[in-house]
Write a protein that holds these residues in place. Structure first.
Motif, mmCIF file in Angstrom:
data_model
loop_
_atom_site.group_PDB
_atom_site.id
_atom_site.type_symbol
_atom_site.label_atom_id
_atom_site.label_comp_id
_atom_site.label_asym_id
_atom_site.label_seq_id
_atom_site.Cartn_x
_atom_site.Cartn_y
_atom_site.Cartn_z
ATOM 1 N N GLY A 63 25.893 -11.926 31.888
ATOM 2 C CA GLY A 63 24.484 -11.743 31.571
ATOM 3 C C GLY A 63 24.112 -10.312 31.230
ATOM 4 O O GLY A 63 24.962 -9.469 30.920
ATOM 5 N N LEU A 64 22.824 -10.027 31.330
ATOM 6 C CA LEU A 64 22.312 -8.700 30.991
ATOM 7 C C LEU A 64 22.809 -7.635 31.953
ATOM 8 O O LEU A 64 23.100 -6.511 31.547
ATOM 9 C CB LEU A 64 20.776 -8.731 30.990
ATOM 10 C CG LEU A 64 20.127 -9.601 29.892
ATOM 11 C CD1 LEU A 64 18.619 -9.629 30.074
ATOM 12 C CD2 LEU A 64 20.493 -9.064 28.510
ATOM 13 N N ILE A 65 22.909 -7.994 33.229
ATOM 14 C CA ILE A 65 23.391 -7.019 34.223
ATOM 15 C C ILE A 65 24.798 -6.568 33.883
ATOM 16 O O ILE A 65 25.153 -5.403 34.038
ATOM 17 C CB ILE A 65 23.348 -7.629 35.637
ATOM 18 C CG1 ILE A 65 21.899 -7.908 36.051
ATOM 19 C CG2 ILE A 65 24.010 -6.694 36.644
ATOM 20 C CD1 ILE A 65 21.761 -8.536 37.418
ATOM 21 N N GLY A 66 25.617 -7.512 33.395
ATOM 22 C CA GLY A 66 26.997 -7.190 33.071
ATOM 23 C C GLY A 66 27.143 -6.166 31.964
ATOM 24 O O GLY A 66 28.153 -5.464 31.890
ATOM 25 N N LYS A 67 26.130 -6.065 31.101
ATOM 26 C CA LYS A 67 26.187 -5.078 30.031
ATOM 27 C C LYS A 67 25.955 -3.663 30.558
ATOM 28 O O LYS A 67 26.413 -2.682 29.971
ATOM 29 C CB LYS A 67 25.152 -5.415 28.962
ATOM 30 C CG LYS A 67 25.430 -6.735 28.243
ATOM 31 C CD LYS A 67 24.385 -7.024 27.180
ATOM 32 C CE LYS A 67 24.686 -8.336 26.468
ATOM 33 N NZ LYS A 67 23.684 -8.642 25.424
#
Length: 233
Positions: A63-67
């Motif tokens: 998800g976004l956190i992983g980016k």
């Protein structure tokens, strides 16, 4: 299970011949142990060691956190880490006789309040996921029936799979059904999650069919799977 702590690194394993060096890519490369790799969210490495084949996987965020933060997780104790929990669950399922890859070792690397994690499991020899198989050939009703029967076994033991999709079910050369990728999974009390898991799997097949209209899958295959799931045999 044995636990070995060294500075900021914690390893846990069952094998007598375990070496923490197996988590180091350079060690695997320098000793010509690597046999292949697979690229997904990250790179998964395949290697051989003392006449067995293994899979080395690093834990990544999605998800976004992983980016922003690809692979650091907040540390609240070893037993709460994703690698440890997956290792323990795999070990428990193997003892129950469920068709899952055997856990070999896990590693937690501490970085202040955070940690990174890796897991080594045994490779399922000759196994391919359903999407790969269906891309070249259809399955028989008996095979779909067996897939459904095996999924029912997991549910009878109240094993919850957080990402039940067509890539996480495999068949080996003997048509034995295997289930993989138990990150963020657990043994739960009976509940509606079983029907929700099956619904998620059906959506996965339909999604793959949209992506590839030539995929050898149809709704009647799903009916055969459900017949196997509902069977008492």
């Amino acid at each position: 299970m044995k636990i070995d702590k060294l500075n900021k690194q914690i390893c846990f394993f069952n094998a007598e011949n375990f070496s923490a060096s197996l988590f180091e890519l350079k060690f695997l490369q320098n000793n010509n142990l690597i046999t292949g790799s697979s690229v997904g969210r990250g790179t998964t490495w395949f290697f051989h060691y003392q006449q067995k084949k293994y899979v080395l996987r690093h834990y990544y965020r999605g998800g976004l956190i992983g980016k922003i933060n690809p692979d650091y997780f907040f540390y609240t104790g070893l037993k709460n880490t994703r690698a440890y929990q997956e290792f323990v669950l795999l070990d428990k399922m193997a003892q129950l006789g469920l068709p899952v890859p055997l856990p070999y070792a896990g590693k937690i690397s501490r970085h202040g309040l955070f940690y990174q994690a890796d897991l080594i499991i045994e490779l399922i020899e000759g196994a391919r996921d359903l999407v790969a198989i269906l891309g070249v050939q259809p399955l028989q009703d008996t095979q779909w029936h067996e897939i459904g029967r095996v999924l029912r076994l997991f549910h009878d033991h109240n094993i919850y799979h957080s990402d039940m999709n067509s890539h996480n079910i495999m068949l080996d050369t003997q048509d034995k059904v295997w289930v993989i990728d138990f990150d963020k999974c657990a043994q739960r009390k009976d509940g509606a999650w079983k029907e929700q898991t099956l619904a998620r799997l059906l959506r996965s097949f339909r999604k793959e069919k949209v992506k590839n209209s030539n995929l050898n899958w149809s709704e009647k295959d799903w009916l055969a799977l459900i017949q196997g799931y509902q069977s008492k045999s």
